[in-house]
Write a protein that holds these residues in place. Structure first.
Motif, PDB file in Angstrom:
ATOM      1  N   ASN A  84       9.836   9.348  -8.843  1.00 24.12           N
ATOM      2  CA  ASN A  84       8.164   8.767  -8.767  1.00 24.12           C
ATOM      3  C   ASN A  84       7.904   7.484  -8.554  1.00 24.12           C
ATOM      4  O   ASN A  84       7.660   6.800  -9.315  1.00 24.12           O
ATOM      5  N   LEU A  85       9.073   6.788  -7.123  1.00 31.33           N
ATOM      6  CA  LEU A  85       8.872   5.343  -7.641  1.00 31.33           C
ATOM      7  C   LEU A  85       7.847   4.790  -7.068  1.00 31.33           C
ATOM      8  O   LEU A  85       7.797   3.694  -7.693  1.00 31.33           O
ATOM      9  N   LEU A  86       6.751   5.961  -6.909  1.00 28.66           N
ATOM     10  CA  LEU A  86       6.214   4.525  -6.828  1.00 28.66           C
ATOM     11  C   LEU A  86       4.992   4.832  -7.560  1.00 28.66           C
ATOM     12  O   LEU A  86       3.693   3.854  -7.615  1.00 28.66           O
ATOM     13  N   PHE A  87       4.344   5.750  -8.462  1.00 30.90           N
ATOM     14  CA  PHE A  87       4.019   5.379 -10.143  1.00 30.90           C
ATOM     15  C   PHE A  87       4.447   4.745 -10.403  1.00 30.90           C
ATOM     16  O   PHE A  87       3.032   3.985 -11.114  1.00 30.90           O
ATOM     17  N   PHE A  88       5.726   4.399 -10.450  1.00 27.01           N
ATOM     18  CA  PHE A  88       6.325   3.348 -11.358  1.00 27.01           C
ATOM     19  C   PHE A  88       5.970   1.686 -10.552  1.00 27.01           C
ATOM     20  O   PHE A  88       5.642   0.827 -11.023  1.00 27.01           O
ATOM     21  N   ASP A  89       5.853   1.963  -9.425  1.00 31.38           N
ATOM     22  CA  ASP A  89       5.432   0.380  -8.465  1.00 31.38           C
ATOM     23  C   ASP A  89       4.076  -0.144  -8.427  1.00 31.38           C
ATOM     24  O   ASP A  89       3.881  -0.862  -8.960  1.00 31.38           O
ATOM     25  N   PHE A  90       3.146   1.131  -9.178  1.00 29.52           N
ATOM     26  CA  PHE A  90       1.769   0.705  -9.490  1.00 29.52           C
ATOM     27  C   PHE A  90       1.688   0.934 -11.243  1.00 29.52           C
ATOM     28  O   PHE A  90       0.060   0.096 -11.595  1.00 29.52           O
ATOM     29  N   GLY A  91       2.922   0.841 -11.704  1.00 34.92           N
ATOM     30  CA  GLY A  91       2.528   0.699 -12.814  1.00 34.92           C
ATOM     31  C   GLY A  91       2.663   1.536 -13.980  1.00 34.92           C
ATOM     32  O   GLY A  91       2.639   1.194 -15.657  1.00 34.92           O
ATOM     33  N   PHE A  92       2.677   2.782 -13.769  1.00 29.78           N
ATOM     34  CA  PHE A  92       2.138   4.041 -14.268  1.00 29.78           C
ATOM     35  C   PHE A  92       3.554   4.422 -14.966  1.00 29.78           C
ATOM     36  O   PHE A  92       4.631   4.117 -14.725  1.00 29.78           O
ATOM     37  N   ASP A  93       3.853   5.589 -15.901  1.00 32.06           N
ATOM     38  CA  ASP A  93       4.801   6.507 -16.555  1.00 32.06           C
ATOM     39  C   ASP A  93       5.832   7.361 -15.386  1.00 32.06           C
ATOM     40  O   ASP A  93       5.011   8.103 -15.018  1.00 32.06           O
TER      41      ASP A  93
ATOM     42  N   ARG B  75      -5.773  10.991 -13.846  1.00 34.08           N
ATOM     43  CA  ARG B  75      -6.582   9.998 -15.010  1.00 34.08           C
ATOM     44  C   ARG B  75      -5.602   8.478 -13.940  1.00 34.08           C
ATOM     45  O   ARG B  75      -6.890   7.754 -13.403  1.00 34.08           O
ATOM     46  N   ASP B  76      -5.164   8.242 -13.622  1.00 36.46           N
ATOM     47  CA  ASP B  76      -3.886   7.085 -13.461  1.00 36.46           C
ATOM     48  C   ASP B  76      -4.136   6.585 -11.604  1.00 36.46           C
ATOM     49  O   ASP B  76      -4.672   5.918 -11.020  1.00 36.46           O
ATOM     50  N   ILE B  77      -4.155   7.971 -10.986  1.00 37.48           N
ATOM     51  CA  ILE B  77      -5.054   8.018  -9.340  1.00 37.48           C
ATOM     52  C   ILE B  77      -6.437   7.334  -9.346  1.00 37.48           C
ATOM     53  O   ILE B  77      -6.181   7.008  -9.201  1.00 37.48           O
ATOM     54  N   HIS B  78      -6.946   7.823 -10.455  1.00 31.01           N
ATOM     55  CA  HIS B  78      -8.379   7.704 -10.208  1.00 31.01           C
ATOM     56  C   HIS B  78      -8.737   6.197 -10.675  1.00 31.01           C
ATOM     57  O   HIS B  78      -9.160   6.006  -9.719  1.00 31.01           O
ATOM     58  N   LYS B  79      -7.831   5.203 -10.747  1.00 32.73           N
ATOM     59  CA  LYS B  79      -7.538   4.426 -11.624  1.00 32.73           C
ATOM     60  C   LYS B  79      -7.462   3.458 -10.573  1.00 32.73           C
ATOM     61  O   LYS B  79      -8.435   2.536  -9.837  1.00 32.73           O
ATOM     62  N   LEU B  80      -6.939   3.780  -9.949  1.00 27.60           N
ATOM     63  CA  LEU B  80      -6.091   3.081  -8.432  1.00 27.60           C
ATOM     64  C   LEU B  80      -7.499   3.292  -7.096  1.00 27.60           C
ATOM     65  O   LEU B  80      -7.236   2.262  -6.660  1.00 27.60           O
ATOM     66  N   SER B  81      -8.248   3.875  -7.586  1.00 29.37           N
ATOM     67  CA  SER B  81      -8.786   4.430  -6.788  1.00 29.37           C
ATOM     68  C   SER B  81      -9.966   3.511  -6.842  1.00 29.37           C
ATOM     69  O   SER B  81     -10.758   3.165  -5.201  1.00 29.37           O
ATOM     70  N   THR B  82     -10.337   2.870  -7.455  1.00 31.33           N
ATOM     71  CA  THR B  82     -11.146   1.937  -8.125  1.00 31.33           C
ATOM     72  C   THR B  82     -10.710   0.671  -8.039  1.00 31.33           C
ATOM     73  O   THR B  82     -11.724  -1.195  -7.754  1.00 31.33           O
ATOM     74  N   ARG B  83      -9.624   0.772  -7.762  1.00 32.08           N
ATOM     75  CA  ARG B  83      -8.951  -0.789  -7.928  1.00 32.08           C
ATOM     76  C   ARG B  83      -8.454  -1.572  -6.179  1.00 32.08           C
ATOM     77  O   ARG B  83      -8.644  -2.675  -5.736  1.00 32.08           O
ATOM     78  N   PHE B  84      -8.238  -0.388  -4.623  1.00 31.24           N
ATOM     79  CA  PHE B  84      -7.652  -0.672  -3.705  1.00 31.24           C
ATOM     80  C   PHE B  84      -8.676  -0.401  -3.010  1.00 31.24           C
ATOM     81  O   PHE B  84      -9.744   1.224  -3.138  1.00 31.24           O
TER      82      PHE B  84
END
Length: 423
Positions: free
Chosen positions: A215-224, A236-245
């Motif tokens: 899960n290298l992408l998940f790591f790059d975005f700062g997640f576990d 939950r983390d994916i929806h968080k990214l949706s609000t950022r990008f």
């Protein structure tokens, strides 16, 4: 037979000792040269002032628009550069645009990334002081939105790029496996296949550089990156990214992605012309069976959920843009790229690293091999095209140097890997 095994073990031990020694030396050198960590307070003076929003936009040419369309080119951009996703080609586009319009980059100091894999901090930016403002942030980092936002005006556009997790995993494994000690004990001719058939045997979340294997992408975005795909925290983390990008590009649809990028940033077609950088030679790419692809997807379940979500949003954007309009724009982009290829590139395409004549165009290579292709510039280029041709073909490390970034740690590491692990 036991003597051969003994030699193999000794060789592996030596490599591990060298690697650990180098890592500690590099970390020590970085800590000695890295500016004292600035304690960032949540106050107005630590954020980018509103006065920066229109700064330097007078240098940027507007695209030709119909009378019903009005927009101004965006110059404040955060590009989250993910690994093994064609992001180096996007980076070259951003470097050229920023340099052309005299924009202010937030650059790392001494190396080409922001102390990756550590989480990003503003203090990792060269000469940063609280309140400093930048137009473009685009080097590799482990994303932290709160820290990044302190560098950019409020109108900054946040962009990133994703890739099919199976292809990304294959690319990451083959590119980084010599830098991940976990893989050194995998036997067999095809280490990737051996790993996918029994990943838990070879993987440990706490091991050095293990994030390259899951899960290298998940790591790059700062997640576990050790979450499984069905863990509720993933969505939950994916929806968080949706609000950022504001825009998430997809590597499999690269040209369409660039057209959406052009539209989002109100840039011109000239701004997004490109040559594919950091491509691997085909013989270094592992062809996975459907069964192995399924195993790779399961192993990288969080990345798969991430990709599925943003692949859907990508195609929704294409529908809004208009499929016929997109078709025509992609056709024009490819025509313009083909023109530049004919003008700039010797022999019409990429070549092996050993066949690149000018070191300015020699791409960075993975540990222990030279699998990344590069280009030779035509000798008899029309003088009016020479500068743009050279910039379009310049790899990341050399371009950063041209932009004034000190890369002494990156170059020291490059010398060491080529000396000790060179093929």
């Amino acid at each position: 037979m036991s003597a051969i095994k003994g030699k193999k073990c000794t060789c592996m031990t030596r490599r591990l000792i060298l690697w650990v020694l180098l890592t500690n030396i590099m970390l020590l050198l970085y800590c000695l040269t890295n500016p004292t960590q600035v304690k960032i307070r949540d106050s107005q003076q630590d954020t980018c002032p509103l006065s920066m929003v229109k700064l330097l936009t007078k240098n940027v040419s507007s695209p030709s628009l119909s009378t019903s369309e009005v927009c101004s080119p965006k110059v404040n951009i955060m590009f989250m550069k993910t690994h093994k996703t064609a992001s180096s080609t996007i980076l070259n586009i951003l470097f050229r645009f920023g340099e052309k319009h005299k924009l202010k980059f937030a650059f790392p100091d001494g190396r080409n990334d922001f102390f990756y894999p550590s989480p990003f901090l503003c203090s990792q930016v060269k000469d940063y002081r609280p309140g400093d403002c930048f137009n473009i942030v685009c080097n590799h980092m482990r994303f932290d939105h709160q820290e990044v936002a302190k560098l950019l005006p409020p109108d900054a556009v946040y962009i990133t790029i994703l890739r099919d997790p199976v292809d990304l995993f294959e690319s990451s494994f083959n590119y980084y496996h010599r830098a991940v000690p976990l893989t050194w004990r995998i036997n067999g001719e095809n280490q990737l296949v051996e790993f996918l058939n029994n990943p838990q045997t070879f993987y440990s979340p706490e091991a050095f550089n293990s994030f390259y294997l899951k899960n290298l992408l998940f790591f790059d975005f700062g997640f576990d990156n050790n979450l499984e795909g069905d863990d509720p925290r993933v969505m939950r983390d994916i929806h968080k990214l949706s609000t950022r990008f504001d825009l998430v590009l997809v590597a499999e649809y690269f040209d369409k992605s660039l057209i959406l990028l052009k539209d989002t940033l109100c840039w011109t077609m000239e701004d997004i012309l490109y040559f594919k950088l950091n491509a691997r030679r085909r013989s270094s790419v592992s062809r996975l069976t459907p069964e192995l692809r399924a195993k790779a997807l399961q192993w990288n379940g969080a990345d798969w959920r991430l990709y599925q979500h943003f692949n859907a949003t990508f195609w929704a954007r294409v529908e809004v843009y208009g499929r016929e309009r997109m078709k025509q724009e992609v056709k024009e982009l490819r025509r313009r790229n083909a023109e530049m290829k004919a003008i700039c590139i010797q022999d019409g395409g990429a070549v092996e690293a050993q066949n690149i004549h000018d070191s300015r165009f020699l791409p960075w290579q993975p540990v222990g091999e030279s699998s990344i292709l590069g280009y030779n510039v035509k000798q008899n280029i029309d003088p009016q095209f020479r500068e743009i041709c050279e910039k379009m073909l310049t790899p990341e490390i050399q371009y950063l140097s041209q932009l004034g970034v000190s890369l002494w740690l990156t170059r020291l590491w490059g010398w060491f890997k080529d000396t000790v692990f060179g093929d």
